[in-house]
Write a protein that holds these residues in place. Structure first.
Motif, PDB file in Angstrom:
ATOM      1  N   PHE A 486       0.838  -1.201   0.000  1.00  0.00           N
ATOM      2  CA  PHE A 486       0.000   0.000   0.000  1.00  0.00           C
ATOM      3  C   PHE A 486       0.874   1.252   0.000  1.00  0.00           C
ATOM      4  O   PHE A 486       0.517   2.276  -0.565  1.00  0.00           O
ATOM      5  N   THR A 487       2.039   1.148   0.641  1.00  0.00           N
ATOM      6  CA  THR A 487       3.040   2.222   0.568  1.00  0.00           C
ATOM      7  C   THR A 487       4.330   1.634   0.017  1.00  0.00           C
ATOM      8  O   THR A 487       4.533   0.417   0.030  1.00  0.00           O
ATOM      9  N   THR A 488       5.187   2.492  -0.461  1.00  0.00           N
ATOM     10  CA  THR A 488       6.451   2.021  -1.040  1.00  0.00           C
ATOM     11  C   THR A 488       7.358   1.394   0.008  1.00  0.00           C
ATOM     12  O   THR A 488       8.292   0.667  -0.335  1.00  0.00           O
ATOM     13  N   GLU A 489       7.091   1.653   1.296  1.00  0.00           N
ATOM     14  CA  GLU A 489       7.910   1.069   2.358  1.00  0.00           C
ATOM     15  C   GLU A 489       7.487  -0.352   2.699  1.00  0.00           C
ATOM     16  O   GLU A 489       8.074  -0.987   3.567  1.00  0.00           O
ATOM     17  N   GLY A 490       6.451  -0.860   2.047  1.00  0.00           N
ATOM     18  CA  GLY A 490       6.029  -2.232   2.278  1.00  0.00           C
ATOM     19  C   GLY A 490       4.926  -2.393   3.294  1.00  0.00           C
ATOM     20  O   GLY A 490       4.680  -3.508   3.777  1.00  0.00           O
ATOM     21  N   VAL A 491       4.217  -1.307   3.610  1.00  0.00           N
ATOM     22  CA  VAL A 491       3.072  -1.405   4.515  1.00  0.00           C
ATOM     23  C   VAL A 491       1.886  -1.970   3.734  1.00  0.00           C
ATOM     24  O   VAL A 491       1.545  -1.478   2.655  1.00  0.00           O
ATOM     25  N   SER A 492       1.268  -3.021   4.268  1.00  0.00           N
ATOM     26  CA  SER A 492       0.123  -3.643   3.595  1.00  0.00           C
ATOM     27  C   SER A 492      -1.183  -3.063   4.128  1.00  0.00           C
ATOM     28  O   SER A 492      -1.252  -2.549   5.245  1.00  0.00           O
ATOM     29  N   ARG A 493      -2.229  -3.175   3.300  1.00  0.00           N
ATOM     30  CA  ARG A 493      -3.555  -2.732   3.727  1.00  0.00           C
ATOM     31  C   ARG A 493      -4.571  -3.816   3.377  1.00  0.00           C
ATOM     32  O   ARG A 493      -4.606  -4.305   2.250  1.00  0.00           O
ATOM     33  N   THR A 494      -5.391  -4.177   4.353  1.00  0.00           N
ATOM     34  CA  THR A 494      -6.428  -5.187   4.154  1.00  0.00           C
ATOM     35  C   THR A 494      -7.788  -4.588   4.480  1.00  0.00           C
ATOM     36  O   THR A 494      -7.967  -3.962   5.526  1.00  0.00           O
ATOM     37  N   LEU A 495      -8.746  -4.789   3.571  1.00  0.00           N
ATOM     38  CA  LEU A 495     -10.123  -4.358   3.777  1.00  0.00           C
ATOM     39  C   LEU A 495     -10.996  -5.599   3.901  1.00  0.00           C
ATOM     40  O   LEU A 495     -10.892  -6.530   3.086  1.00  0.00           O
TER      41      LEU A 495
END
Length: 766
Positions: A486-495
């Motif tokens: 979700f971000t270029t730093e590798g943070v994921s996002r789950t809905l």
């Protein structure tokens, strides 16, 4: 010696030889200008094919050399049985006889193989419907079929090819197979062994003489590939126990006259057992000899072990790679003292030159976008070559689950001495699935499941999934999507959007139920390479549908907060997974922590759980496993802990031998088990091969002990209230999904407990 004759090639050779002999004998035609070219004998082949293959055209000069070339070219097309050239008043007549066309390929008597698979294999070698019939290809196909049957130990199989001519110069091919029974291993002998008894050595093999489960494992069917693997296991066993000069002298495989029994004899020479006396470092170690010495796995005074030698060499190479030396060479040189049975090692190192990574190339990804692969890399372009980062990058790409194979190759850059290119080659696999299945468990009865998921939607690396469960007691609909970057730093996002309906484990289907509906968003923050922290927020609405058997505790809660209550829990989680396998782990550790804190809405609470699993390999076959599962919940802001957030203990997955979810507080009036705000579960398992299954990891048996119970909000956790059981079980990764079967004896129970000694579950993961 067997003589194989290709009659088609023989006819071509004879034709060319006759033409050459005729030329040398004075039968040669005088060169002339070709007035016209006429073709006779064509049925299916286009005349343009003939004209395109001729080395001359109308108006050009014809001679015998060009005639020979024409015959060779036409035979080379593989379309004709016979080719002749005739000259009539400066007109060249090409007379051909076409080879028959294959109208179809049929199989009879097949049991071991699927017809479509064999038809596809024959098509790849040029034998299929519509192709010219070639006797040589037919013979080749017949031999290949026999070879495939031999690979499955069907040595008595016979293949008969029938060629049936039909109208319009066509033939029908029929391969009739008589498979017979498989040849089974009657005896496996190991000769020359002194240090270890023959039974111990035979236990190392996957091949055996059969048992009552051989119909499943097929371990008594001889295979050269399996035998080679077993020989490597035997060699490794000796070399890892000090026998430096061990060798396998010969291997004899004898088959009985009726081709039904096989005997395998392995002749070995053990040699003497050697002990490591000394390890010396020589060569260029970049002034870091002391650091390299800490990487040495071999220890003086211990028996020679080839595995530790290999591990040391690899550790040295990897350590050189940390400093950019991509071409480092490590040569372990043994110095053998046969008089005293000692061996010393000289580790000769040559780091060669330091290198930069110029480019990182990606190959084989026809569907997955380059960026999905590149963002997993820790090795960067224009940076020092770092072996650790390259290995980590490969592992990260492999863990995506989108590929069946991931390899990284290093190539030197031409014209430079200090640059390399890295090429990561992947082999993609289907990442989408539609599942429709059924399962049965002793608690849930019949369940239907439906799911659509795409782990790599449109090659973007995003996850999209829909899951439906029609369990009798736990119905669910879940829609979920995850963007891992979700971000270029590798943070994921789950809905997530979900609706779950649960009811008590009672026969009365009109009893009350709980409906939990909501949605949420969760972010995953990578902390290091193995750890991930999760944070998020959900909105949940819980409805109590009274029905029958509604406990008083639910009635009391509904009177305070209504039969429908809302909450806004914040979520916090952490996970670390170091297991070697998700389905059949034998080594490693798994830890999970999750916490929900409801900060708004009708109910306020905190709910936390922690799970710890440890897998310890005792031997290659035996694994000890330990599991701890703890849970705690408490009401906040002076409000009681919501009963529908309780933990449940009992049955498969917690304490076996007791009925599902029955170990904890209950409503004695309605005989309904309410769960508790606290839970404690401890499990131990000793996993072993199932008797007769050899080293098959998908079929295992285990002995276990379970301890645990759920406790109410106002109950004190005490050891005397814990229930315990012990027993044996079976786990099988079956074609229809994982299966768990257990038989337990409660060893610590109370008179009101509900016992269920035999429990099983099919169709769900564990």
């Amino acid at each position: 010696m067997t003589l194989h004759i290709n009659f088609y090639r023989l006819r071509q050779l004879v034709a060319v030889v006759i033409l050459a002999w005729a030329t040398a004998s004075g039968w040669a035609a005088e060169p002339f200008a070709v007035k016209d070219i006429r073709v006779e004998g064509l049925q299916r082949v286009e005349s343009g094919t003939i004209f395109a293959s001729l080395p001359f055209r109308v108006g050009e000069i014809y001679n015998d050399e060009k005639g020979a070339a024409a015959i060779r070219a036409l035979f080379g097309l593989g379309l004709f049985k016979d080719v002749r050239l005739e000259i009539q008043d400066d007109v060249l007549v090409v007379i051909v006889e076409e080879r028959p066309t294959v109208s179809g390929v049929e199989f009879a008597g097949l049991k071991e193989f699927d017809k479509d698979v064999l038809a596809k294999a024959l098509k790849e070698i040029g034998l299929s419907e519509g192709r010219p019939y070639d006797k040589a290809l037919t013979d080749k196909a017949e031999q290949e079929l026999k070879r495939q049957y031999i690979n499955r130990s069907l040595y008595g199989s016979e293949v008969i090819t029938t060629v049936t001519p039909i109208e319009r110069n066509r033939v029908r091919l029929t391969f009739t197979v008589t498979e017979g029974g498989p040849a089974k291993i009657k005896q496996i002998r190991v000769t020359g062994n002194k240090a270890f008894d023959e039974g111990t050595l035979r236990d190392l093999f996957n091949l055996d003489t059969g048992g009552w489960l051989s119909w499943y494992t097929k371990s008594d069917r001889y295979s050269r590939t399996k035998l080679n693997a077993d020989l490597e296991s035997l060699r490794s066993y000796y070399l890892s126990r000090g026998y430096l000069e061990f060798r396998i002298d010969s291997t004899q495989v004898a088959i009985s006259p009726d081709k039904q029994e096989i005997s395998v004899t392995i002749n070995i020479t053990e040699g003497e057992r050697f002990v490591v006396s000394d390890i010396q470092l020589q060569g260029n170690y970049l002034g870091k000899e002391e650091e390299f010495k800490t990487l040495v796995k071999m220890k003086p005074g211990q028996p020679y072990n080839s595995e530790t030698v290999t591990e040391t060499s690899k550790a040295f190479t990897d350590y050189f790679g940390r400093f950019g030396y991509a071409f480092a060479r490590i040569e372990p040189r043994p110095v053998i003292d046969r008089l005293n049975n000692r061996v010393s090692f000289v580790l000769q190192a040559e780091p060669s030159r330091r290198a930069y990574v110029r480019r990182i190339l990606v190959a084989g990804n026809n569907r997955t976008r380059d960026e999905v692969i590149r963002r997993q890399f820790r090795q960067l372009e224009s940076a020092w070559y770092d072996g650790d980062k390259i290995k980590l990058s490969r592992d990260r790409v492999d863990r995506l689950g989108y590929f069946t194979d991931v390899n990284i190759e290093t190539q030197e850059v031409a014209g430079t001495l200090d640059q390399v290119d890295l090429t990561i080659t992947v082999m993609e696999k289907p990442t989408g699935s539609v599942s429709l299945g059924a399962g049965y468990s002793s608690a849930e009865k019949v369940t239907l499941t439906f799911g659509i998921q795409q782990d790599n939607a449109f090659g973007s690396g995003n996850y999209l999934g829909i899951q439906v469960n029609t369990s009798r007691y736990n119905r669910a609909f879940v829609l979920s999507t995850t963007d891992p970057f979700f971000t270029t730093e590798g943070v994921s996002r789950t809905l997530d959007i979900f609706q779950r309906t649960t009811r008590p484990y009672l026969i009365d289907l009109n009893s009350y139920n709980l409906v939990n509906t909501g949605g949420g968003v969760r972010f995953g923050l990578p902390i290091g390479e193995r750890d991930t922290v999760f944070v998020g927020v959900n909105y949940e609405q819980t409805t109590i549908n009274p029905g029958t058997n509604l406990p008083n505790t639910y009635i009391d809660f509904a009177q305070k907060f209504g039969y429908t209550s809302n909450s806004v829990p914040l979520t916090l989680g952490w996970a670390r997974d170091g297991r070697d396998s998700a389905l059949v782990p034998t080594n490693g550790q798994l830890q999970r922590f999750n916490a929900d804190v409801s900060v708004a809405g009708d109910v306020r609470y905190v709910r936390a759980s922690y799970q710890f699993q440890q897998y310890i390999p005792i031997t290659k076959k035996y694994t000890f496993a330990f599991n701890t599962d703890l849970g705690y919940g408490q009401g906040l802001s002076g409000r009681p802990y919501p009963i529908f957030k309780n933990f449940y203990v009992g049955g498969l997955g917690s304490v076996r031998g007791f009925e599902q979810s029955t170990l904890g507080p209950s409503d004695t009036l309605n005989s309904i088990y309410l769960g508790g705000s606290k839970k404690i579960v401890f499990n131990t398992e000793l996993n072993a091969p199932f008797p007769g299954a050899g080293n098959d990891r998908t079929l295992r048996m285990f002995a276990f002990t379970d301890v645990g119970r759920a406790f109410g909000e106002h109950e004190t956790v005490t050891v005397k209230e814990l229930r315990a059981s012990m027993g044996i079980g079976l786990s099988w990764i079956s074609p229809m999904g994982p299966l768990r079967f257990s038989y337990a004896l409660p060893v610590r129970k109370q008179s009101m407990d509900k016992i269920q000694q035999l429990q099983f579950q099919i169709g769900t993961s564990f």
